[in-house]
Motif scaffolding. Structure first.
Motif, PDB file in Angstrom:
ATOM      1  N   ASP A 240      24.046   3.808 -38.607  1.00 50.30           N
ATOM      2  CA  ASP A 240      23.837   3.784 -37.186  1.00 50.30           C
ATOM      3  C   ASP A 240      24.683   4.914 -36.482  1.00 50.30           C
ATOM      4  OD1 ASP A 240      22.645   1.451 -37.476  1.00 50.30           O
ATOM      5  OD2 ASP A 240      24.259  -0.032 -36.915  1.00 50.30           O
TER       6      ASP A 240
ATOM      7  N   ASN B 213      22.879   7.938 -36.414  1.00 48.72           N
ATOM      8  CA  ASN B 213      21.474   7.804 -35.449  1.00 48.72           C
ATOM      9  C   ASN B 213      21.799   8.091 -34.091  1.00 48.72           C
ATOM     10  OD1 ASN B 213      19.661   7.812 -37.738  1.00 48.72           O
ATOM     11  ND2 ASN B 213      20.245   5.696 -37.674  1.00 48.72           N
ATOM     12  N   LEU B 214      23.015   8.222 -33.775  1.00 51.02           N
ATOM     13  CA  LEU B 214      23.308   8.311 -32.316  1.00 51.02           C
ATOM     14  C   LEU B 214      23.252   9.757 -31.736  1.00 51.02           C
ATOM     15  CD1 LEU B 214      26.829   6.484 -32.112  1.00 51.02           C
ATOM     16  CD2 LEU B 214      24.464   5.706 -31.442  1.00 51.02           C
ATOM     17  N   ASP B 215      22.917   9.791 -30.652  1.00 54.45           N
ATOM     18  CA  ASP B 215      22.408  11.413 -30.084  1.00 54.45           C
ATOM     19  C   ASP B 215      23.694  11.833 -29.495  1.00 54.45           C
ATOM     20  OD1 ASP B 215      22.867  10.342 -27.406  1.00 54.45           O
ATOM     21  OD2 ASP B 215      20.615   9.992 -27.143  1.00 54.45           O
ATOM     22  N   VAL B 216      23.781  12.892 -29.115  1.00 48.20           N
ATOM     23  CA  VAL B 216      24.856  13.950 -28.520  1.00 48.20           C
ATOM     24  C   VAL B 216      25.582  12.946 -27.245  1.00 48.20           C
ATOM     25  CG1 VAL B 216      25.982  15.790 -27.603  1.00 48.20           C
ATOM     26  CG2 VAL B 216      24.155  16.070 -29.485  1.00 48.20           C
ATOM     27  N   ARG B 217      25.038  12.491 -26.541  1.00 49.44           N
ATOM     28  CA  ARG B 217      25.247  11.974 -25.137  1.00 49.44           C
ATOM     29  C   ARG B 217      25.967  10.693 -25.837  1.00 49.44           C
ATOM     30  NH1 ARG B 217      23.559   7.535 -22.848  1.00 49.44           N
ATOM     31  NH2 ARG B 217      21.629   7.400 -23.901  1.00 49.44           N
ATOM     32  N   GLN B 218      25.305   9.700 -26.560  1.00 50.40           N
ATOM     33  CA  GLN B 218      25.992   8.265 -27.091  1.00 50.40           C
ATOM     34  C   GLN B 218      27.272   8.830 -27.738  1.00 50.40           C
ATOM     35  OE1 GLN B 218      22.353   7.350 -29.291  1.00 50.40           O
ATOM     36  NE2 GLN B 218      22.081   5.701 -28.088  1.00 50.40           N
ATOM     37  N   LEU B 219      27.470   9.953 -28.650  1.00 53.60           N
ATOM     38  CA  LEU B 219      28.437  10.231 -29.165  1.00 53.60           C
ATOM     39  C   LEU B 219      29.718  10.593 -28.267  1.00 53.60           C
ATOM     40  CD1 LEU B 219      27.112  12.317 -32.417  1.00 53.60           C
ATOM     41  CD2 LEU B 219      28.099  10.049 -32.366  1.00 53.60           C
ATOM     42  N   LYS B 220      29.460  11.265 -27.162  1.00 50.11           N
ATOM     43  CA  LYS B 220      30.118  11.678 -26.131  1.00 50.11           C
ATOM     44  C   LYS B 220      30.843  10.204 -25.423  1.00 50.11           C
ATOM     45  CE  LYS B 220      30.840  14.598 -22.212  1.00 50.11           C
ATOM     46  NZ  LYS B 220      30.148  15.547 -21.328  1.00 50.11           N
TER      47      LYS B 220
ATOM     48  N   PRO C 296      29.995  15.380 -32.645  1.00 51.23           N
ATOM     49  CA  PRO C 296      28.875  15.184 -33.499  1.00 51.23           C
ATOM     50  C   PRO C 296      29.216  15.464 -35.066  1.00 51.23           C
ATOM     51  CG  PRO C 296      28.201  16.421 -31.641  1.00 51.23           C
ATOM     52  CD  PRO C 296      29.546  16.096 -31.492  1.00 51.23           C
TER      53      PRO C 296
ATOM     54  N   GLU D  34      29.087  13.180 -38.205  1.00 59.62           N
ATOM     55  CA  GLU D  34      28.537  13.545 -39.440  1.00 59.62           C
ATOM     56  C   GLU D  34      29.530  13.477 -40.673  1.00 59.62           C
ATOM     57  OE1 GLU D  34      26.659  17.575 -41.201  1.00 59.62           O
ATOM     58  OE2 GLU D  34      26.591  17.402 -39.039  1.00 59.62           O
TER      59      GLU D  34
END
Length: 71
Positions: A34, A37-44, A50, A54
């Protein structure tokens, strides 16, 4: 019947503990997938870079955090 006397069969508590360990590892694997599969905004939003996401997602399932060694 005499042959069974020579085997040490696992006790139910031991079997449950083994199942709990596998369940925990499955959850960890899902969590890492999961995370990948998160995008940069979600990770932030969760405070993870990122690169860190990874790195974590690429760890093998048996590479658990140090505090988890006593599953």
């Amino acid at each position: 019947m005499a042959m069974i006397d020579h085997f040490s069969l696992p006790r139910p508590r031991e079997i449950r503990a083994l199942g709990n360990g596998f369940s925990t590892l499955r959850k960890l694997l899902k969590s890492r997938r999961d995370l990948a599969n998160l995008d940069v905004r979600q990770l932030k939003d969760v405070g993870i870079t990122p690169e860190a996401a990874e790195d974590e997602a690429r760890r093998p399932v048996w590479d658990v955090p140090h505090g988890w060694k006593n599953l």
